[in-house]
Design an enzyme around this catalytic site. Sequence first.
Site, short mmCIF file in Angstrom:
data_model
loop_
_atom_site.label_atom_id
_atom_site.label_comp_id
_atom_site.label_asym_id
_atom_site.label_seq_id
_atom_site.Cartn_x
_atom_site.Cartn_y
_atom_site.Cartn_z
N ARG A 152 0.83 -1.21 0.00
CA ARG A 152 0.00 0.00 0.00
C ARG A 152 0.87 1.27 0.00
NH1 ARG A 152 -4.97 -1.79 4.03
NH2 ARG A 152 -6.39 -2.38 2.36
N LYS A 212 -12.29 -9.91 9.44
CA LYS A 212 -13.32 -8.88 9.68
C LYS A 212 -14.68 -9.51 9.34
CE LYS A 212 -10.20 -5.04 8.58
NZ LYS A 212 -9.76 -4.13 7.52
N GLY A 224 -5.77 -5.54 1.92
CA GLY A 224 -4.41 -5.32 2.38
C GLY A 224 -3.77 -6.62 2.84
N GLY A 233 -12.35 -4.24 2.08
CA GLY A 233 -13.78 -3.92 2.17
C GLY A 233 -14.20 -3.02 1.01
N1 LIG Z 1 -9.46 -18.82 11.17
C1 LIG Z 1 -9.00 -17.61 11.45
N2 LIG Z 1 -9.00 -17.18 12.73
C2 LIG Z 1 -8.48 -15.96 13.04
N3 LIG Z 1 -7.97 -15.10 12.13
C3 LIG Z 1 -7.96 -15.49 10.86
C4 LIG Z 1 -8.47 -16.75 10.45
N4 LIG Z 1 -8.31 -16.85 9.12
C5 LIG Z 1 -7.72 -15.72 8.69
N5 LIG Z 1 -7.48 -14.90 9.75
C6 LIG Z 1 -6.80 -13.60 9.74
O1 LIG Z 1 -7.46 -12.69 8.91
C7 LIG Z 1 -6.58 -11.60 8.74
C8 LIG Z 1 -6.94 -10.83 7.49
O2 LIG Z 1 -8.29 -10.45 7.54
P1 LIG Z 1 -8.92 -9.17 6.82
O3 LIG Z 1 -10.39 -9.36 6.88
O4 LIG Z 1 -8.35 -7.94 7.44
O5 LIG Z 1 -8.35 -9.33 5.31
P2 LIG Z 1 -8.28 -8.33 4.10
O6 LIG Z 1 -9.66 -7.98 3.66
O7 LIG Z 1 -7.37 -8.91 3.09
O8 LIG Z 1 -7.58 -7.03 4.65
P3 LIG Z 1 -8.10 -5.53 4.74
O9 LIG Z 1 -9.56 -5.57 5.12
O10 LIG Z 1 -7.22 -5.03 5.85
O11 LIG Z 1 -7.86 -4.92 3.44
C9 LIG Z 1 -5.19 -12.18 8.70
O12 LIG Z 1 -4.37 -11.48 9.61
C10 LIG Z 1 -5.40 -13.65 9.14
O13 LIG Z 1 -4.48 -14.08 10.10
O1 LIG Z 2 -7.58 -2.28 5.50
C1 LIG Z 2 -8.50 -1.78 4.83
O2 LIG Z 2 -9.32 -2.46 4.19
C2 LIG Z 2 -8.58 -0.27 4.72
O3 LIG Z 2 -7.38 0.33 5.09
C3 LIG Z 2 -9.75 0.23 5.55
O4 LIG Z 2 -9.55 -0.11 6.89
P1 LIG Z 2 -10.82 -0.29 7.86
O5 LIG Z 2 -11.52 -1.55 7.43
O6 LIG Z 2 -10.26 -0.35 9.24
O7 LIG Z 2 -11.71 0.93 7.65
#
Ligand SMILES: Nc1ncnc2c1ncn2[C@@H]1O[C@H](COP(=O)(O)OP(=O)(O)OP(=O)(O)O)[C@@H](O)[C@H]1O
Ligand SMILES: O=C(O)[C@H](O)COP(=O)(O)O
Length: 408
Positions: free
Chosen positions: A39, A207, A365, A389
């Site tokens: 990023r 998330k 990310g 998201g």
């Molecule tokens: N079974 C699980 N239990 C707990 N955490 C998990 C599990 N599977 C994946 N993760 C965690 O989910 C995290 C990533 O989740 P996130 O929803 O933030 O992903 P992303 O959408 O790629 O990122 P962002 O929303 O930050 O752009 C990683 O750090 C990973 O370790």
């Molecule tokens: O990690 C992301 O998807 C963006 O930086 C937005 O972060 P947020 O889900 O905490 O708003």
Amino acid sequence: MTSHTLNELIAEGVRGRYILVRSDLNVPLDGSTVTDDGRIKASLPVIEKLSDAGARVLVTAHLGRPKGSPEAKYSLKPAVARLAELAPFKVQLADDTVGESAKELAGSLDDGDVLVLENVRFDARETSKDDAERGAFADELVALTGENGAFVDDAFGAVHRKHSSVYDVATKLPSYQGDLVHTEVEVLRKLTTDTQRPYVVVLGGSKVSDKLAVIDNLLGKADTILVGGGMLFTFLAAVGHKVAGSLLEADQIPVVQDYLKRASDAGTAFVIPTDVVVASRFSADAEHEVVAADAIEDSSFGASGIGLDIGPVSAAAFAEQIKAAKTVFWNGPMGVFEFEAFSGGTRAIAQALTETPAFTVVGGGDSAAAVRTLGFEDSQFGHISTGGGASLEYLEGKDLPGLSVLDR
Ligand SMILES: Nc1ncnc2c1ncn2[C@@H]1O[C@H](COP(=O)(O)OP(=O)(O)OP(=O)(O)O)[C@@H](O)[C@H]1O
Ligand SMILES: O=C(O)[C@H](O)COP(=O)(O)O
């Protein structure tokens, strides 16, 4: 509707002007080490373009989800240190966002200098639901730009957030779309307007409620949704299985049950893992074993076992779906890929994405970080989006406040 572009702003002339740039510097950290600088690299070109054109650049960004007050672990320090290493211009970080440090350093900028303001989420007004509160914080950000300021939104990853630094500032300053936002929107538009089928969406990550919310709009749009990561346990619970100590959002069970009920009428199939890697605790060196997804509590760790990855049978089944697809969108790692023992599912999905003839988009990310950490190259995928998201909500066809506010 169209937005004004960064090139238009530069053509107007920016030398000596304070330009507020919203970037997405929300990078994964291990202590104070940036573990994936994707990023930061993606944010650099716009900042550099403005600096080259003689602007005094004020960058706003968030990191993590602090609770509205300063917390050292969410400081932008590591991200800004990495930005400074990559940048051919001077970069400083203010100790605060709109306080004395920000004002003093902003006042001392020369043309071409870059000042990053400390994490905008250290101020509770940034994310407030109250328009007046958010507006007041935006006013303070805007005040730093003086008489002839402008705003560039380049934080694609945050365009789905109606936050002061994304949305409200754009209502108060002449506003422009950054090149990163522009590129991301172009690629994702291709996915929504000319979707080649089968269209497979792979969802994972941690998330959970954010990601579950997007499924509503994907029903009927995606042919197949492969469910992994933290959210899979809410699916398992929704079909009556026990998930021991795994990540579970119990209040979301009825939501998932509703999705499962509506899925076949909508023409969308869910694929839920049939096996899971269960660990004794949340740790890189935890003992672990593969168990059937309907028998998590029967692992050697009983009710304290934690599901940290999809199992190999499920990973292979997901890979087959991906290889038969024409379009694949992937958001969210399949497991805790940061720990080698629980990276198998994520690695299998990344591998399948490199082998499918489908147009592939990786969003998020952490998802982008995962593919790079596991040794894949960006060029092996159709597009790696900086938005997690944000890219999902774009694909759902939702109005994204950070984009629509730029429309003229
Ligand atoms: N079974 C699980 N239990 C707990 N955490 C998990 C599990 N599977 C994946 N993760 C965690 O989910 C995290 C990533 O989740 P996130 O929803 O933030 O992903 P992303 O959408 O790629 O990122 P962002 O929303 O930050 O752009 C990683 O750090 C990973 O370790
Ligand atoms: O990690 C992301 O998807 C963006 O930086 C937005 O972060 P947020 O889900 O905490 O708003």
